[in-house]
Design an enzyme around this catalytic site. Structure first.
Site, short mmCIF file in Angstrom:
data_model
loop_
_atom_site.label_atom_id
_atom_site.label_comp_id
_atom_site.label_asym_id
_atom_site.label_seq_id
_atom_site.Cartn_x
_atom_site.Cartn_y
_atom_site.Cartn_z
N ASP A 340 0.21 -2.03 1.84
CA ASP A 340 -1.21 -2.29 2.06
C ASP A 340 -1.82 -3.10 0.91
OD1 ASP A 340 -3.72 -2.08 3.10
OD2 ASP A 340 -3.77 0.10 3.14
N ARG A 419 -10.82 7.72 7.14
CA ARG A 419 -10.32 6.76 6.14
C ARG A 419 -11.10 5.43 6.27
NH1 ARG A 419 -4.78 3.68 4.62
NH2 ARG A 419 -4.59 4.41 2.52
N LYS A 453 6.61 -2.70 8.30
CA LYS A 453 6.19 -1.30 8.24
C LYS A 453 4.88 -1.20 9.03
CE LYS A 453 4.59 2.28 5.02
NZ LYS A 453 4.54 2.74 3.64
N ASP A 455 1.89 0.87 10.32
CA ASP A 455 1.17 2.09 9.96
C ASP A 455 0.05 2.37 10.97
OD1 ASP A 455 0.45 4.25 8.39
OD2 ASP A 455 0.17 3.09 6.54
N ASN A 457 -3.36 4.96 10.56
CA ASN A 457 -3.89 6.00 9.68
C ASN A 457 -5.10 6.78 10.18
OD1 ASN A 457 -2.20 6.00 7.21
ND2 ASN A 457 -2.72 3.83 7.24
N CYS A 503 5.28 4.24 10.87
CA CYS A 503 4.61 5.07 9.86
C CYS A 503 3.25 5.41 10.45
CB CYS A 503 4.47 4.27 8.57
SG CYS A 503 3.59 5.15 7.28
N SER A 504 2.75 6.59 10.13
CA SER A 504 1.40 6.92 10.60
C SER A 504 0.86 7.97 9.63
CB SER A 504 1.48 7.45 12.04
OG SER A 504 0.20 7.75 12.52
N GLY A 506 2.17 8.54 6.96
CA GLY A 506 3.44 9.24 6.71
C GLY A 506 4.08 9.57 8.04
N ASP A 525 3.97 11.09 3.58
CA ASP A 525 3.43 10.52 2.34
C ASP A 525 3.77 11.40 1.15
OD1 ASP A 525 2.40 8.25 3.38
OD2 ASP A 525 0.32 8.89 3.38
#
Ligand code: DGJ
Length: 717
Positions: A340, A419, A453, A455, A457, A503-504, A506, A525
């Site tokens: 990120d 977030r 990767k 993600d 979140n 990934c989400s 972690g 994570d």
């Protein structure tokens, strides 16, 4: 066809090499579960020996429907076009087709007694892996839409004296914590209603031990997992006769789904197996099946990665990254992944508050762009990967300004941020195209990007789709995930060589639905070695080591504050897909040298860990130590990992009995990752029989907290 015209019993045996699932249709056309267990050569004989009285028969339907005999939680509930809420399914026909040398597909076609409403149960039996998958296809040929309210993929009824359920719950940075409980009468439900990041708190997988708590290598265990990244539900209903009814599939919660006339609704695949020898075989079968059928490039060993996140977070420039790459290459790392923080200009992504959605390289941090970084990586002899989170948007972004209608939102109410971000509405094809383009553009413009990767979140809140019509809002849960899978599928077809990580936050997307489009997943994570002993233990029950990202990070650990020796951090991470996630410039020369040695050792044993069979030896849930091992299919090489989680007395010499070796073969045992101070196995360099190693075991000097040992076994001919 008049189902009552069927006048003879039909037996449908779904066999794998060692198991049989036997269903039967009675003379009224009802299809029932008859048997699931060790393979039976003459399944028709079971009809005579397994009691089949009316009382019980009612409750053994192969797919329980609302409106039928079973008064419990139905697998299928449909409101027909004329408003009738009941369904009555009867056998029409079945076929068994050899798809290839390993897969036999059974299709059982059922029809409602009144409506042109058809249900097909599809089972695929994977012979060598002893795995069966089940899926349900619901076809509406009525005059109008049928509304589905329950739509399970899997239905199984079983009888046992006691039922012990193992499942995996968690939270952010604490995923896949194993829990076992004895089922009592009533319903136990494991589910997610989060829409996205669905495996953070529970996982859509379970092991059910019949008669006693589950053991690793003994006892009757049924294991299953759902391939779906949206809301799911696993339901275990113990009825008044002590019969257990299970069903699993997409969660019906708030998800009434209209199937238009002429359309077929497809449920996701559920995978299951039966073991008469404990949880171990369930795991090994799942891993073998996953590597062959449910994971991208499951025969390709995964590279050692250095991920920039914990080493740099959002604060970096070209110099930080190029130095990191040079160090990574020096350590023997094979893939550098820029996490990120690399994008956004009007709203730079310097923290998690802004820029998400604006996928242009940040000119201030990276003036020479991505290709400059890739050139550097390649100069150092390593590959380059990059992080994206394309399903999401910060309100403070150009994307949110330009496309407010693309955001999942609840009308007339304040939007709840998580977030500092919101979710894009993937039920909308325009949004699907955008998400596809974000990743496709990156890969087309920079064809040397070797790893993505991906993600995600946050989960779904603000429930509501600006795209879906008012009377189809409940489709959002399912259409979101279908939209996501469609994007994954397009990317996979266009960029087959790029490695994808799910990934989400972690471990929020650890399920076989997402994994079908990915090579690996981020397990958590939480990179703390102590926590990972437990977390990876749980994860290992269904998900193979080659796919489980396990990173060595700094100490004290950023999430838990625990300090742990570098050796333990490597010894734990090396039991999965090894990676590194720290700033190498912060390491001492000695730490660099030690890390280099461990990474070199890992590359040597990587095929054993990533492609071998897992045997869990000592559970950290039962003892203050843990041990596991991987053995090659040829049983000529193995690697043992053992960890101590607290101080034991100095007189304590724990012996760990190994598993999965050939008793009559000789194995040379070598300790790996030893430090100058520690030699933890006295037999280092010596040769022992498989017999001795399995029956007597190896004595390990891991007595203090955080002590660990890795042994490599090689057959001596
Ligand atoms: C959550 C992931 O799990 C981390 O590894 C990292 O990529 C951050 N997101 C970045 O925002």
């Amino acid at each position: 066809m008049n189902a009552d015209a069927l006048d003879k019993k039909r037996v449908i045996a779904i066999d794998t090499q060692n198991t049989s699932l036997v269903l039967m249709a009675n003379n009224k056309g009802f299809v029932f579960h008859k048997y699931y267990g060790e393979r039976q050569a003459t399944p028709e004989n079971l009809l005579d020996v397994i009691p089949f009285d009316k009382m019980r028969m009612e409750t053994f339907e192969a797919l329980s429907v609302f409106g039928g005999e079973y008064p419990g939680e139905p697998s299928l509930k449909a409101t027909h076009a004329d408003g009738n809420m009941t369904t009555d399914l009867r056998y029409q026909s079945h076929t068994q087709t050899k798809i290839d040398d390993n897969i036999v597909e059974t299709r059982i076609r059922l029809k409602d007694t009144y409506y042109p409403f058809f249900v097909t149960l599809v089972y695929r039996a994977y012979q060598a892996e002893d795995i069966i998958t089940s899926q349900v296809f619901i076809e509406n040929k009525e005059d109008g839409a049928v509304v589905l309210e329950n739509f399970a993929s899997f239905d199984l009824v079983t009888e046992g004296r006691e039922y012990w359920l193992t499942h995996f719950h968690g939270a952010w940075a604490n995923e896949m914590q194993m829990e076992e409980e004895k089922l009592g009468k009533g319903i136990k439900i494991i589910d997610s209603k989060k829409g996205v990041r669905t495996t953070q708190a529970e996982n859509p997988s379970f092991m059910l031990s019949l008669g006693q708590p589950a053991e690793e290598e003994q006892g009757t265990v049924i294991g299953g997992a759902l391939a779906w990244s949206g809301n799911y539900r696993l339901c275990f209903e113990l009825d008044s006769l002590n019969i257990l009814h299970m069903n699993a599939g997409m969660n019906p919660f708030g998800s009434a789904y209209h199937v238009e006339s002429g359309k077929t609704f497809e449920t996701p695949r559920f995978t299951f197996t039966y073991s008469a020898n404990g949880k171990g075989p369930v795991t090994r079968r799942f891993h073998r099946w996953a590597r062959r059928y449910s994971l991208r490039d499951g025969d390709m060993p995964r590279p050692v990665v250095l991920n920039s996140w914990e080493g740099a977070y959002f604060t970096f420039d070209e110099d930080t990254l190029t130095k990191m790459m040079t160090h990574a290459a020096g350590l023997g790392v094979e893939m550098f992944v820029l996490d990120d923080g690399w994008f956004g200009n009007k709203y730079p992504r310097n923290n998690d508050k802004a820029g998400l959605g604006d996928w242009q390289v940040n000119k201030k941090k990276l003036p020479r762009g991505i290709d400059y970084l890739i050139d550097h990586a390649e100069k150092e002899g390593i590959k380059f990967g990059i992080w994206v989170e394309p399903e999401m948007v910060n309100p403070k972004s150009e994307l949110a300004e330009n496309h407010p209608d693309w955001i999942v939102q609840r009308p007339h109410r304040e939007l709840l941020e998580m977030r500092h971000q919101l979710l894009l509405d993937l039920s909308n094809p325009a949004v699907q195209d955008f998400v596809f383009k974000v990743v496709d553009d990156l890969l087309v413009k920079h064809p040397r990007i070797a790893y993505i990767k991906w993600d995600a979140n946050r989960h779904v809140q603000n429930f509501g789709s600006p795209y879906l019509p008012a009377d189809r809002q409940s489709h959002l849960w399912i259409d979101y995930t279908r939209g996501l899978y469609s994007v994954y599928g397009r990317l996979m077809a266009k960029h087959p060589k790029v490695i994808f990580q799910a990934c989400s936050s972690g471990g929020g997307r650890v399920d076989f639905g997402a994994l079908a489009y990915h090579h690996e997943f981020c397990a958590s994570d939480n990179t703390d070695a102590f926590s990972r002993i437990f977390l990876q233990w749980g994860t290992s029950h269904f998900y193979p080591a080659m796919a489980m990202g396990a990173h060595v990070s700094g100490s004290p650990n950023h999430q838990t504050g625990n300090s742990s020796p570098l050796k333990l951090r490597f010894d734990v991470a090396m039991s999965g897909r090894l990676g590194v996630e720290l700033q190498p410039a912060d390491m001492t020369g000695e730490e660099m040298e030690y890390s280099k040695k461990c990474i070199a050792e890992y590359k040597r044993i990587r095929d054993v860990v990533q492609l071998g069979d897992l045997y869990r030896l000592v559970s950290p849930y039962k003892e203050d130590r843990s041990a596991l091992m991987y053995v090659t299919p040829e049983k000529n090489r193995a690697v043992v990992f053992a960890y101590s989680t607290r101080y034991h007395s100095r007189q304590d010499h724990p012996t760990v009995k190994l598993h999965g070796l050939e008793p009559d073969r000789e194995y040379k045992v070598k300790e790996l990752n030893s430090t100058s101070k520690s030699k933890l196995f006295n037999g280092n360099g010596k040769t022992f029989s498989g017999n001795f190693l399995m029956n007597n075991g190896v004595q390990l000097k891991i007595r203090k907290a955080n002590e660990s040992v890795v042994l490599e076994l090689t057959e001596v001919k």
